[in-house]
Design a protein around this motif. Structure first.
Motif, PDB file in Angstrom:
ATOM      1  N   GLU A  84       4.456  -0.247  -1.441  1.00 60.51           N
ATOM      2  CA  GLU A  84       4.050   1.126  -2.070  1.00 60.51           C
ATOM      3  C   GLU A  84       4.708   1.949  -1.298  1.00 60.51           C
ATOM      4  O   GLU A  84       4.798   2.168   0.004  1.00 60.51           O
ATOM      5  CB  GLU A  84       2.667   0.975  -1.736  1.00 60.51           C
TER       6      GLU A  84
ATOM      7  N   LYS B 248       3.943   5.500  -0.289  1.00 58.70           N
ATOM      8  CA  LYS B 248       2.692   6.150  -0.098  1.00 58.70           C
ATOM      9  C   LYS B 248       2.806   7.258   1.121  1.00 58.70           C
ATOM     10  O   LYS B 248       2.956   6.284   2.191  1.00 58.70           O
ATOM     11  CB  LYS B 248       1.728   5.001   0.194  1.00 58.70           C
TER      12      LYS B 248
ATOM     13  N   LEU C  48       2.862   5.977  -5.773  1.00 59.08           N
ATOM     14  CA  LEU C  48       1.592   6.833  -5.810  1.00 59.08           C
ATOM     15  C   LEU C  48       1.908   8.198  -6.286  1.00 59.08           C
ATOM     16  O   LEU C  48       2.999   9.077  -6.022  1.00 59.08           O
ATOM     17  CB  LEU C  48       0.975   7.353  -4.401  1.00 59.08           C
TER      18      LEU C  48
ATOM     19  N   PHE D 273      -3.669  11.942  -2.157  1.00 62.53           N
ATOM     20  CA  PHE D 273      -2.576  10.849  -1.711  1.00 62.53           C
ATOM     21  C   PHE D 273      -1.006  11.487  -1.428  1.00 62.53           C
ATOM     22  O   PHE D 273       0.174  10.785  -1.160  1.00 62.53           O
ATOM     23  CB  PHE D 273      -2.120   9.546  -2.667  1.00 62.53           C
TER      24      PHE D 273
ATOM     25  N   LYS E 162       1.342   4.685  -9.824  1.00 62.61           N
ATOM     26  CA  LYS E 162      -0.169   4.262  -9.068  1.00 62.61           C
ATOM     27  C   LYS E 162      -0.892   5.572  -9.308  1.00 62.61           C
ATOM     28  O   LYS E 162      -0.661   6.536  -8.527  1.00 62.61           O
ATOM     29  CB  LYS E 162       0.244   4.033  -7.592  1.00 62.61           C
TER      30      LYS E 162
ATOM     31  N   PHE F  23      -4.652   7.555 -10.997  1.00 62.90           N
ATOM     32  CA  PHE F  23      -6.006   7.248 -11.549  1.00 62.90           C
ATOM     33  C   PHE F  23      -6.176   7.890 -12.798  1.00 62.90           C
ATOM     34  O   PHE F  23      -6.422   8.823 -13.410  1.00 62.90           O
ATOM     35  CB  PHE F  23      -6.827   8.206 -10.747  1.00 62.90           C
TER      36      PHE F  23
ATOM     37  N   LEU G 219      -1.332   1.343 -13.384  1.00 62.25           N
ATOM     38  CA  LEU G 219      -2.478   0.900 -12.895  1.00 62.25           C
ATOM     39  C   LEU G 219      -3.659   1.282 -13.739  1.00 62.25           C
ATOM     40  O   LEU G 219      -3.808   2.357 -14.054  1.00 62.25           O
ATOM     41  CB  LEU G 219      -2.637   1.443 -11.311  1.00 62.25           C
TER      42      LEU G 219
ATOM     43  N   ILE H 245      -7.892   0.966 -13.234  1.00 58.42           N
ATOM     44  CA  ILE H 245      -8.892   0.827 -12.240  1.00 58.42           C
ATOM     45  C   ILE H 245     -10.340   0.242 -12.908  1.00 58.42           C
ATOM     46  O   ILE H 245     -10.972   1.400 -13.747  1.00 58.42           O
ATOM     47  CB  ILE H 245      -9.069   1.867 -11.307  1.00 58.42           C
TER      48      ILE H 245
ATOM     49  N   GLU I  41      -7.135  -3.396 -11.889  1.00 57.45           N
ATOM     50  CA  GLU I  41      -7.552  -3.822 -10.773  1.00 57.45           C
ATOM     51  C   GLU I  41      -9.033  -3.837 -10.698  1.00 57.45           C
ATOM     52  O   GLU I  41      -9.821  -3.000 -11.212  1.00 57.45           O
ATOM     53  CB  GLU I  41      -7.201  -2.510  -9.768  1.00 57.45           C
TER      54      GLU I  41
ATOM     55  N   GLU J 166      -4.453  -6.890  -3.066  1.00 58.35           N
ATOM     56  CA  GLU J 166      -4.213  -5.625  -2.691  1.00 58.35           C
ATOM     57  C   GLU J 166      -4.947  -5.227  -1.445  1.00 58.35           C
ATOM     58  O   GLU J 166      -6.242  -5.315  -1.392  1.00 58.35           O
ATOM     59  CB  GLU J 166      -4.513  -4.697  -3.784  1.00 58.35           C
ATOM     60  N   SER J 167      -4.294  -4.297  -0.781  1.00 63.31           N
ATOM     61  CA  SER J 167      -4.582  -3.685   0.190  1.00 63.31           C
ATOM     62  C   SER J 167      -5.045  -4.444   1.540  1.00 63.31           C
ATOM     63  O   SER J 167      -5.419  -5.324   1.584  1.00 63.31           O
ATOM     64  CB  SER J 167      -6.046  -2.814   0.141  1.00 63.31           C
ATOM     65  N   GLY J 168      -4.710  -3.729   2.780  1.00 57.84           N
ATOM     66  CA  GLY J 168      -4.834  -4.169   4.156  1.00 57.84           C
ATOM     67  C   GLY J 168      -4.188  -5.654   4.469  1.00 57.84           C
ATOM     68  O   GLY J 168      -4.618  -6.316   5.315  1.00 57.84           O
TER      69      GLY J 168
ATOM     70  N   LEU K  97       0.297  -6.440  -2.974  1.00 56.70           N
ATOM     71  CA  LEU K  97       0.384  -4.899  -3.145  1.00 56.70           C
ATOM     72  C   LEU K  97       0.319  -4.573  -1.608  1.00 56.70           C
ATOM     73  O   LEU K  97      -0.652  -4.371  -1.206  1.00 56.70           O
ATOM     74  CB  LEU K  97      -0.504  -4.346  -4.093  1.00 56.70           C
ATOM     75  N   VAL K  98       1.347  -3.957  -1.077  1.00 59.33           N
ATOM     76  CA  VAL K  98       1.408  -3.433   0.282  1.00 59.33           C
ATOM     77  C   VAL K  98       1.812  -2.218   0.470  1.00 59.33           C
ATOM     78  O   VAL K  98       2.990  -1.928   0.112  1.00 59.33           O
ATOM     79  CB  VAL K  98       2.322  -4.599   1.383  1.00 59.33           C
ATOM     80  N   GLY K  99       0.898  -1.274   1.234  1.00 59.42           N
ATOM     81  CA  GLY K  99       1.513   0.081   1.379  1.00 59.42           C
ATOM     82  C   GLY K  99       1.565   0.348   3.023  1.00 59.42           C
ATOM     83  O   GLY K  99       2.649   0.272   3.414  1.00 59.42           O
ATOM     84  N   GLU K 100       0.602   0.521   3.555  1.00 61.73           N
ATOM     85  CA  GLU K 100       0.707   1.277   4.976  1.00 61.73           C
ATOM     86  C   GLU K 100       1.319   0.454   5.968  1.00 61.73           C
ATOM     87  O   GLU K 100       2.098   1.012   6.743  1.00 61.73           O
ATOM     88  CB  GLU K 100      -1.001   1.271   5.330  1.00 61.73           C
TER      89      GLU K 100
HETATM   90  O1  LIG Z   1      -1.930   0.620   2.145  1.00 55.81           O
HETATM   91  P1  LIG Z   1      -2.567  -0.790   1.870  1.00 55.81           P
HETATM   92  O2  LIG Z   1      -3.809  -1.042   2.626  1.00 55.81           O
HETATM   93  O3  LIG Z   1      -1.684  -1.737   1.847  1.00 55.81           O
HETATM   94  O4  LIG Z   1      -3.101  -0.700   0.415  1.00 55.81           O
HETATM   95  C1  LIG Z   1      -2.101  -0.438  -0.555  1.00 55.81           C
HETATM   96  C2  LIG Z   1      -2.879  -0.442  -2.025  1.00 55.81           C
HETATM   97  O5  LIG Z   1      -3.323  -1.384  -2.302  1.00 55.81           O
HETATM   98  C3  LIG Z   1      -3.752   0.877  -2.140  1.00 55.81           C
HETATM   99  O6  LIG Z   1      -2.967   1.994  -1.880  1.00 55.81           O
HETATM  100  C4  LIG Z   1      -4.563   0.905  -3.329  1.00 55.81           C
HETATM  101  C5  LIG Z   1      -4.882  -0.160  -4.032  1.00 55.81           C
HETATM  102  N1  LIG Z   1      -5.678   0.350  -5.321  1.00 55.81           N
HETATM  103  C6  LIG Z   1      -5.400   1.703  -5.354  1.00 55.81           C
HETATM  104  C7  LIG Z   1      -5.995   2.686  -6.215  1.00 55.81           C
HETATM  105  C8  LIG Z   1      -5.446   3.825  -5.943  1.00 55.81           C
HETATM  106  C9  LIG Z   1      -4.744   4.389  -4.899  1.00 55.81           C
HETATM  107  C10 LIG Z   1      -4.497   3.444  -3.800  1.00 55.81           C
HETATM  108  C11 LIG Z   1      -4.951   1.931  -4.043  1.00 55.81           C
END
Ligand SMILES: O=P(O)(O)OC[C@@H](O)[C@@H](O)c1c[nH]c2ccccc12
Length: 335
Positions: free
Chosen positions: A119, A121, A154, A160, A182, A184, A203, A205, A231, A292-294, A313-316
């Motif tokens: 990602e 970001k 993003l 963001f 990415k 909304f 994406l 949600i 998601e 996704e995330s973490g 899915l990896v960002g940070e």
């Molecule tokens: O930065 P992380 O913890 O690796 O996460 C990435 C991604 O999953 C996260 O940015 C995300 C997941 N779903 C979203 C919906 C909107 C914005 C952001 C996100």
């Protein structure tokens, strides 16, 4: 609108969810209401202009709701700058879309690890600015060189610090991996904008969109050749999404392990959802699943993989590194 969202649930289920505090009910669905950022308007009644008092309930209940309420303003401004008719002309001129899901499956088959969506970001509401030295094109090129199968970009500006222009710039710089927008997404205009900017997937949600909206936006995505990542963040949401007719060639699913109210990340969530009967059904129906995330370490990658996810899915953890190419290689344990 709240009524509308609730109406998509059986009445007893909605009442049951409403009566339980969210903390004690990890499977509660997040019902995002749709309002203007300032909440419902005052309601003058009669010649005296008596105003019905605003209640606490007239504020966003969580960050996701706040973001979605602000989207209405942002989309209205976008339409002023770029009316739909002009956007449709840009859409016609867009390069053909790439196979986002196919690229992830291909990478998974090649390296025996989940296909990586890396990602691009700069910041997030929970972390603030993650990479002050942010150059989206340089980061995208480094991710690609490191072995990411796909990229996520993003585009949300306010929360963001993203931009649709980043999609264009990354494409124009010759990055070949498929791109996820990415955003909304709450209406079709955003899909067209994503495709016209060079995205290959979007994406959607589940916590933001009731099934009727999801069904419509999935169809509209297919019409403009976009693939979709739907998601979810709970078993209840996954069960709801599985009621839709979805094509695993064009739609993949993702489990967001970040709690939308507290921002806390819990990878056990990934396991719990994949182990549920809905999680089993997903695999039986042949959907590619993303965790996704973490995700910060190769151990996290292995953990998410053993739950049954073929993508991550990896960002940070990647974007904060000075050398994102090495960061990708390290995460995937590529020498
Ligand atoms: O930065 P992380 O913890 O690796 O996460 C990435 C991604 O999953 C996260 O940015 C995300 C997941 N779903 C979203 C919906 C909107 C914005 C952001 C996100």
């Amino acid at each position: 609108m709240q009524q509308h969202h609730r109406a998509t649930q059986p009445a007893c289920r909605a009442a049951e969810v409403a009566s339980r505090p969210a903390e004690s009910n990890p499977d509660a669905e997040v019902f995002i209401r749709r309002r203007a950022p300032e909440g419902l308007p005052d309601q003058p009644c009669g010649a005296m202009q008596f105003v019905v008092p605003q209640s606490e309930d007239n504020k966003p209940r969580n960050i996701l709701e706040e973001i979605v309420w602000w989207k209405a303003v942002e989309i209205a401004r976008m339409k002023e700058r770029l009316p739909l008719a002009r956007l449709m002309m840009q859409l016609k001129a867009a390069q053909p879309a790439r196979d986002f899901i196919g690229a992830l499956r291909g990478a998974q088959a090649r390296i025996g690890k989940p296909g990586l969506i890396a990602e691009v970001k700069k910041a997030s509401p929970s972390r603030g600015v993650i990479q002050p030295n942010f150059d989206p094109v340089r980061i995208a090129q480094a991710y690609e060189a490191g072995g990411a199968a796909c990229l996520s970009v993003l585009t949300d500006a306010k929360y963001f610090q993203g931009s649709f222009e980043y999609l264009q710039q990354i494409r124009a710089a010759g990055v070949g991996t498929p791109l996820l927008c990415k955003e909304f997404i709450v209406e079709a205009y955003q899909l067209f904008k994503a495709r016209a900017s060079g995205a290959d997937a979007v994406l959607l949600i589940a916590a933001v969109l009731p099934n009727a909206d999801l069904a419509y936006l999935v169809k509209a995505s297919a019409k403009c050749s976009l693939q979709v990542l739907v998601e979810v963040h709970s078993v209840a949401e996954l069960e709801r999404v599985l009621k839709l007719e979805l094509d695993p060639e064009r739609v993949m699913l993702g489990i967001n392990n970040r709690d939308l109210q507290t921002f806390e990340v819990d990878l056990q969530n990934n396991q719990r959802i994949m182990d549920s009967s809905a999680g089993k059904e997903v695999q039986k129906r042949g959907f590619l699943m993303a965790g996704e995330s973490g995700i910060f370490t190769p151990e996290h990658v292995a953990f998410v993989q053993q739950t049954g996810c073929g993508a991550i899915l990896v960002g940070e953890s990647l974007v904060k590194e000075g050398d994102p190419e090495q960061a990708v290689k390290k995460l995937l344990s590529i020498a």
